[in-house]
Enzyme design. Sequence first.
Site, PDB file in Angstrom:
ATOM      1  N   GLY A  46       0.711  -1.196   0.055  1.00 37.31           N
ATOM      2  CA  GLY A  46       0.247  -0.043  -0.067  1.00 37.31           C
ATOM      3  C   GLY A  46       0.926   1.201  -0.102  1.00 37.31           C
ATOM      4  O   GLY A  46       2.184   1.174   0.278  1.00 37.31           O
ATOM      5  N   GLN A  51       2.877   9.889   2.142  1.00 39.11           N
ATOM      6  CA  GLN A  51       4.300   9.185   2.014  1.00 39.11           C
ATOM      7  C   GLN A  51       5.217   9.777   1.098  1.00 39.11           C
ATOM      8  O   GLN A  51       6.296   9.785   1.108  1.00 39.11           O
ATOM      9  CB  GLN A  51       4.259   7.691   1.868  1.00 39.11           C
ATOM     10  CG  GLN A  51       3.711   6.980   3.346  1.00 39.11           C
ATOM     11  CD  GLN A  51       3.318   5.609   3.042  1.00 39.11           C
ATOM     12  OE1 GLN A  51       2.422   5.023   2.573  1.00 39.11           O
ATOM     13  NE2 GLN A  51       4.322   4.979   3.398  1.00 39.11           N
ATOM     14  N   CYS A  92       6.347  -0.509   7.295  1.00 40.81           N
ATOM     15  CA  CYS A  92       5.901   0.727   6.596  1.00 40.81           C
ATOM     16  C   CYS A  92       7.107   1.194   5.789  1.00 40.81           C
ATOM     17  O   CYS A  92       8.103   1.176   6.276  1.00 40.81           O
ATOM     18  CB  CYS A  92       5.608   1.885   7.571  1.00 40.81           C
ATOM     19  SG  CYS A  92       4.969   3.277   6.999  1.00 40.81           S
ATOM     20  N   LEU A  93       6.793   1.572   4.833  1.00 41.65           N
ATOM     21  CA  LEU A  93       7.935   1.886   3.645  1.00 41.65           C
ATOM     22  C   LEU A  93       8.419   3.258   4.171  1.00 41.65           C
ATOM     23  O   LEU A  93       9.584   3.428   3.751  1.00 41.65           O
ATOM     24  CB  LEU A  93       7.216   2.088   2.202  1.00 41.65           C
ATOM     25  CG  LEU A  93       6.794   0.996   1.475  1.00 41.65           C
ATOM     26  CD1 LEU A  93       5.961   1.433   0.336  1.00 41.65           C
ATOM     27  CD2 LEU A  93       7.915   0.075   1.316  1.00 41.65           C
ATOM     28  N   HIS A 134      -3.948   1.241   8.017  1.00 47.17           N
ATOM     29  CA  HIS A 134      -2.593   1.775   8.037  1.00 47.17           C
ATOM     30  C   HIS A 134      -2.629   2.947   7.189  1.00 47.17           C
ATOM     31  O   HIS A 134      -1.989   4.089   7.427  1.00 47.17           O
ATOM     32  CB  HIS A 134      -1.738   0.718   7.498  1.00 47.17           C
ATOM     33  CG  HIS A 134      -0.325   1.146   7.757  1.00 47.17           C
ATOM     34  ND1 HIS A 134       0.669   0.411   8.358  1.00 47.17           N
ATOM     35  CD2 HIS A 134       0.256   1.885   6.515  1.00 47.17           C
ATOM     36  CE1 HIS A 134       2.058   1.026   7.897  1.00 47.17           C
ATOM     37  NE2 HIS A 134       1.735   1.765   7.048  1.00 47.17           N
ATOM     38  N   GLU A 135      -3.168   2.910   5.794  1.00 43.46           N
ATOM     39  CA  GLU A 135      -2.922   3.745   4.842  1.00 43.46           C
ATOM     40  C   GLU A 135      -3.759   5.189   5.160  1.00 43.46           C
ATOM     41  O   GLU A 135      -3.536   6.497   4.862  1.00 43.46           O
ATOM     42  CB  GLU A 135      -3.547   3.648   3.433  1.00 43.46           C
ATOM     43  CG  GLU A 135      -2.538   2.126   2.876  1.00 43.46           C
ATOM     44  CD  GLU A 135      -1.241   2.080   3.178  1.00 43.46           C
ATOM     45  OE1 GLU A 135      -0.699   3.622   3.163  1.00 43.46           O
ATOM     46  OE2 GLU A 135      -0.557   1.267   2.989  1.00 43.46           O
ATOM     47  N   HIS A 138      -1.901   7.178   7.597  1.00 44.73           N
ATOM     48  CA  HIS A 138      -0.906   7.971   7.167  1.00 44.73           C
ATOM     49  C   HIS A 138      -1.938   9.516   6.649  1.00 44.73           C
ATOM     50  O   HIS A 138      -1.343  10.523   6.828  1.00 44.73           O
ATOM     51  CB  HIS A 138      -0.618   7.347   5.977  1.00 44.73           C
ATOM     52  CG  HIS A 138       0.705   6.502   6.162  1.00 44.73           C
ATOM     53  ND1 HIS A 138       1.878   6.973   6.540  1.00 44.73           N
ATOM     54  CD2 HIS A 138       0.963   5.192   5.775  1.00 44.73           C
ATOM     55  CE1 HIS A 138       2.907   5.838   6.736  1.00 44.73           C
ATOM     56  NE2 HIS A 138       2.026   4.913   6.208  1.00 44.73           N
TER      57      HIS A 138
HETATM   58  O1  GNR Z   1       4.075  -2.971   2.328  1.00 44.03           O
HETATM   59  C1  GNR Z   1       3.766  -2.608   3.617  1.00 44.03           C
HETATM   60  N1  GNR Z   1       3.333  -3.690   4.314  1.00 44.03           N
HETATM   61  C2  GNR Z   1       2.774  -3.847   5.297  1.00 44.03           C
HETATM   62  C3  GNR Z   1       2.647  -4.822   6.130  1.00 44.03           C
HETATM   63  C4  GNR Z   1       1.851  -5.093   7.304  1.00 44.03           C
HETATM   64  C5  GNR Z   1       1.103  -3.932   7.495  1.00 44.03           C
HETATM   65  C6  GNR Z   1       0.979  -2.765   6.873  1.00 44.03           C
HETATM   66  C7  GNR Z   1       1.821  -2.864   5.722  1.00 44.03           C
HETATM   67  S1  GNR Z   1       1.682  -1.183   4.653  1.00 44.03           S
HETATM   68  C8  GNR Z   1       3.249  -1.156   4.038  1.00 44.03           C
HETATM   69  C9  GNR Z   1       3.100  -0.147   2.845  1.00 44.03           C
HETATM   70  C10 GNR Z   1       3.239   1.082   3.436  1.00 44.03           C
HETATM   71  O2  GNR Z   1       3.972   1.716   4.325  1.00 44.03           O
HETATM   72  N2  GNR Z   1       1.993   1.613   3.457  1.00 44.03           N
HETATM   73  O3  GNR Z   1       1.647   2.989   3.949  1.00 44.03           O
HETATM   74 NI    NI Z   2       2.961   2.988   5.764  1.00 42.57          NI
END
Ligand code: GNR
Ligand code: NI
Length: 170
Positions: A46, A51, A92-93, A134-135, A138
Site C-alpha cells: 500500500g 508518504q 511501513c515503507l 494503516h493507509e 497516514h
Molecule cells: O508494504 C507494507 N506492508 C505492510 C505490512 C503490514 C502492515 C501494513 C503494511 S503497509 C506497507 C506499505 C506502507 O507503508 N504503506 O503505507
Molecule cells: Ni505505511
Amino acid sequence: MALLNILHYPDKRLHKVAKPVAKVDDRIRRLVADMIETMYDAPGVGLAATQVDVHERVVVIDVSEDKEGLMVLINPEIISFSDDVKTYEEGCLSVPGVYDEVKRPSEVRVRALNLDGEPFEFDADGLLAVCVQHEIDHLNGLVFVQHLSMLKQTRLKTKLRKEQREHERV
Ligand code: GNR
Ligand code: NI
C-alpha cells in the site's frame, strides 16, 4: 510515469493531515499512476499520498501476491469497524526495517471514490483490513509506530536519528 520519493520517519511532513480531493481529474489520475509505480517498485502492499509528500486523500493498495488486487481509494473513509480486534506485525515503507505488533479492528467497511470520481463501498478483513487502516492513518498524519508505547517511539527516534547522522557522515 515516474517513481516518487518516499519520506522516512521521523519527518514532520509525515504528520500533516491530507485534504480531501475536490475533483478527480487528470492531475489526480497522474498522481495515482505514479503512486502505483512507486508502490510496486518499493515493493509495498500500500501507499498513501502523504508518504510521497502530497497531502491529498489518495491511497493505492495491492495485498495480492500477483499484482492482481490493485485498489485505488480517493477520499477513503471507514464507515464501520468490527468489535473484535486482531494483532498484526506491521511494517511501513516510511519506517524501513522496523516491524512491530499493532492491534486494530479485524474487519472494516470502507467507502471511497474511484478514478472516475464515483463512490463505492467494500468490506475488508485480513491484511486488506490492516492495510486500509494503516493507509488512512497516514492521510491523518499518523505513522504506525505511533500505536506503539512512548518508550518504543522514543527509542526508535533516537536510533533512527543516530543512523541518519552516521549515513550523512563522509
Ligand atoms: O508494504 C507494507 N506492508 C505492510 C505490512 C503490514 C502492515 C501494513 C503494511 S503497509 C506497507 C506499505 C506502507 O507503508 N504503506 O503505507
Ligand atoms: Ni505505511
